[in-house]
Design an enzyme around this catalytic site. Structure first.
Site, short mmCIF file in Angstrom:
data_model
loop_
_atom_site.label_atom_id
_atom_site.label_comp_id
_atom_site.label_asym_id
_atom_site.label_seq_id
_atom_site.Cartn_x
_atom_site.Cartn_y
_atom_site.Cartn_z
N ARG A 51 0.80 -1.23 0.00
CA ARG A 51 0.00 0.00 0.00
C ARG A 51 0.82 1.28 0.00
O ARG A 51 0.58 2.18 -0.80
CB ARG A 51 -0.95 0.03 1.21
CG ARG A 51 -2.23 -0.74 1.00
CD ARG A 51 -2.71 -1.32 2.31
NE ARG A 51 -1.81 -2.39 2.70
CZ ARG A 51 -1.96 -3.65 2.32
NH1 ARG A 51 -3.00 -4.01 1.64
NH2 ARG A 51 -1.07 -4.58 2.66
N THR A 52 1.80 1.37 0.92
CA THR A 52 2.52 2.64 1.04
C THR A 52 3.26 2.92 -0.26
O THR A 52 3.18 4.03 -0.82
CB THR A 52 3.48 2.60 2.25
OG1 THR A 52 2.74 2.18 3.39
CG2 THR A 52 4.09 3.96 2.51
N LYS A 79 25.25 -4.53 -2.42
CA LYS A 79 26.72 -4.60 -2.54
C LYS A 79 27.39 -3.97 -1.32
O LYS A 79 28.60 -3.75 -1.32
CB LYS A 79 27.17 -3.85 -3.80
CG LYS A 79 26.59 -4.38 -5.08
CD LYS A 79 27.06 -3.52 -6.26
CE LYS A 79 26.41 -3.93 -7.56
NZ LYS A 79 26.65 -2.96 -8.62
N ARG A 100 11.41 3.91 3.02
CA ARG A 100 11.06 2.92 4.05
C ARG A 100 12.32 2.12 4.38
O ARG A 100 13.03 1.67 3.46
CB ARG A 100 9.96 1.97 3.57
CG ARG A 100 9.79 0.81 4.53
CD ARG A 100 8.54 0.03 4.30
NE ARG A 100 7.37 0.80 4.67
CZ ARG A 100 6.14 0.29 4.73
NH1 ARG A 100 5.95 -0.98 4.45
NH2 ARG A 100 5.11 1.04 5.06
N HIS A 128 5.47 6.28 11.29
CA HIS A 128 4.89 6.15 9.94
C HIS A 128 3.95 7.35 9.77
O HIS A 128 2.73 7.22 9.76
CB HIS A 128 4.13 4.82 9.86
CG HIS A 128 3.87 4.33 8.47
ND1 HIS A 128 3.87 5.16 7.36
CD2 HIS A 128 3.56 3.08 8.01
CE1 HIS A 128 3.58 4.44 6.29
NE2 HIS A 128 3.39 3.18 6.66
C1 NCD Z 1 2.01 -1.08 8.21
C2 NCD Z 1 3.49 -0.81 8.24
O1 NCD Z 1 4.22 -1.09 7.28
O2 NCD Z 1 3.92 -0.30 9.25
N1 NCD Z 1 1.44 -1.16 6.94
C3 NCD Z 1 1.28 -0.04 6.18
O3 NCD Z 1 2.18 0.73 5.95
N2 NCD Z 1 0.06 0.15 5.66
C4 NCD Z 1 1.57 -2.12 9.16
C5 NCD Z 1 2.18 -3.48 9.14
O4 NCD Z 1 3.16 -3.77 8.45
O5 NCD Z 1 1.66 -4.33 9.87
#
Ligand code: NCD
Length: 316
Positions: A51-52, A79, A100, A128
């Site tokens: 999703r993100t 690497k 991320r 987040h």
């Molecule tokens: C979450 C995350 O990555 O922190 N998901 C997200 O970004 N929608 C929650 C999770 O991984 O459980």
């Protein structure tokens, strides 16, 4: 000019949060009104994401931007390249980086070397912030349909938000509680396995803000009091041993962290059920048909909120 990094929700004022929500609502009503054809978003994901990562790309495309997408599997981190060198390099190729990374603090570290804005798309068990904003957008919009105004200082009713599952590792919850605490008459209930409780520093911070927090009650008892359920999965990848993970998910108590049609019988008809997704077994698929389930609305709202965030970052 200072770069518009988005690392932590603690950098936002209440007015900024409200303005992001208003802008995301605007994009939901008017999808293609702003265009940034000269801008390029770089998405750099060192941890899995559906999703993100995809909603940042969708948001960028809807704003007419270009996108460069990298993962750790396809980058020189394989690497042995440091995060700092990767970020210094990517700074020359675009106008913002959505990052991320499995390590808490990595987004902050990236800002120290980046020449372009860094957006924290999840740093380990840290924060987040963009998920917190889309969650607030969803809570605000869904409660509004129920004649409850989350943002109003004149609201007399208390809103109870019950967080269920792995509260220790959930960066989405760590960010969301900060944002919710900006609004009046908010109360939190925590329902987590003993080793996965809300971190002390967050509980202490909320105590200082005089937010009412209740822990260690049974889900069954929280049902009739709750306006917003925020369910999370037990984050298998954060455990040191699989034995520790299975000692929770295979225990008799595990059902206390799961939403089923049977337990929903005890919830308010006006409650909403949220989850950042992905889910495992903590919300059964039958719940999807319950009109109180809004986790796929969160998914939809994520695109509009990330349009609002990219617009903010790209605007001079
Ligand atoms: C979450 C995350 O990555 O922190 N998901 C997200 O970004 N929608 C929650 C999770 O991984 O459980």
């Amino acid at each position: 000019m200072t770069l518009k990094h988005i690392v932590s929700v603690s950098q936002f004022t209440k007015a900024q949060v409200v303005s992001f929500v208003k802008r995301a609502s605007f994009f939901k009503e008017n999808p293609c009104t702003v265009s940034f054809p000269t801008k390029t978003l770089i998405t750099m994901f060192f941890e899995p994401s559906t999703r993100t990562s995809a909603s940042f790309q969708a948001a960028a495309y809807r704003l007419g931007c270009k996108v460069i997408s990298l993962s750790d599997q396809s980058s020189s981190s394989q690497k042995g390249e440091t995060l700092e060198d990767t970020i210094k390099t990517l700074s020359h190729y675009g106008d913002a980086i959505a990052l991320r990374h499995p390590k808490k603090g990595s987004a902050q570290l990236a800002t120290t070397v980046s020449k372009i804005p860094v957006i924290n798309a999840g740093d380990g068990t840290g924060e987040h912030p963009t998920q917190a904003l889309l969650d607030i957008f969803t809570i605000y919009s869904e409660l509004k349909k129920r004649n409850i105004d989350l943002f109003s200082d004149a609201r007399s009713s208390t809103i109870t938000i019950t967080f269920v599952g792995d509260l220790k590792h959930s960066r989405t919850i760590h960010s969301l509680v900060h944002v919710l605490a900006m609004f009046p008459n908010i109360r939190f209930i925590y329902i987590a396995p003993p080793s996965l409780e809300m971190p002390d520093e967050i509980v202490d911070m909320l105590n200082e803000l005089n937010i009412s927090q209740i822990a260690n009650i049974y889900l069954y008892n929280a049902m009739p009091q709750t306006d917003v359920f925020y369910i999370t999965r037990i984050q298998k990848e954060r455990f040191e041993t699989m034995r520790d993970y299975y000692s929770i998910t295979l225990s008799h108590d595990y059902k206390n962290y799961c939403i089923t049609p049977e337990i929903m019988e005890f919830a308010k008809p006006t409650a909403i059920i949220m989850h950042p997704l992905p889910r495992t077994t903590e919300i059964s698929a039958e719940i999807d048909a319950d009109p109180r389930a809004v986790y796929f609305t969160q998914v939809e709202n994520g695109v509009y909120m990330r349009m609002a965030i990219l617009e903010h970052v790209f605007s001079a």
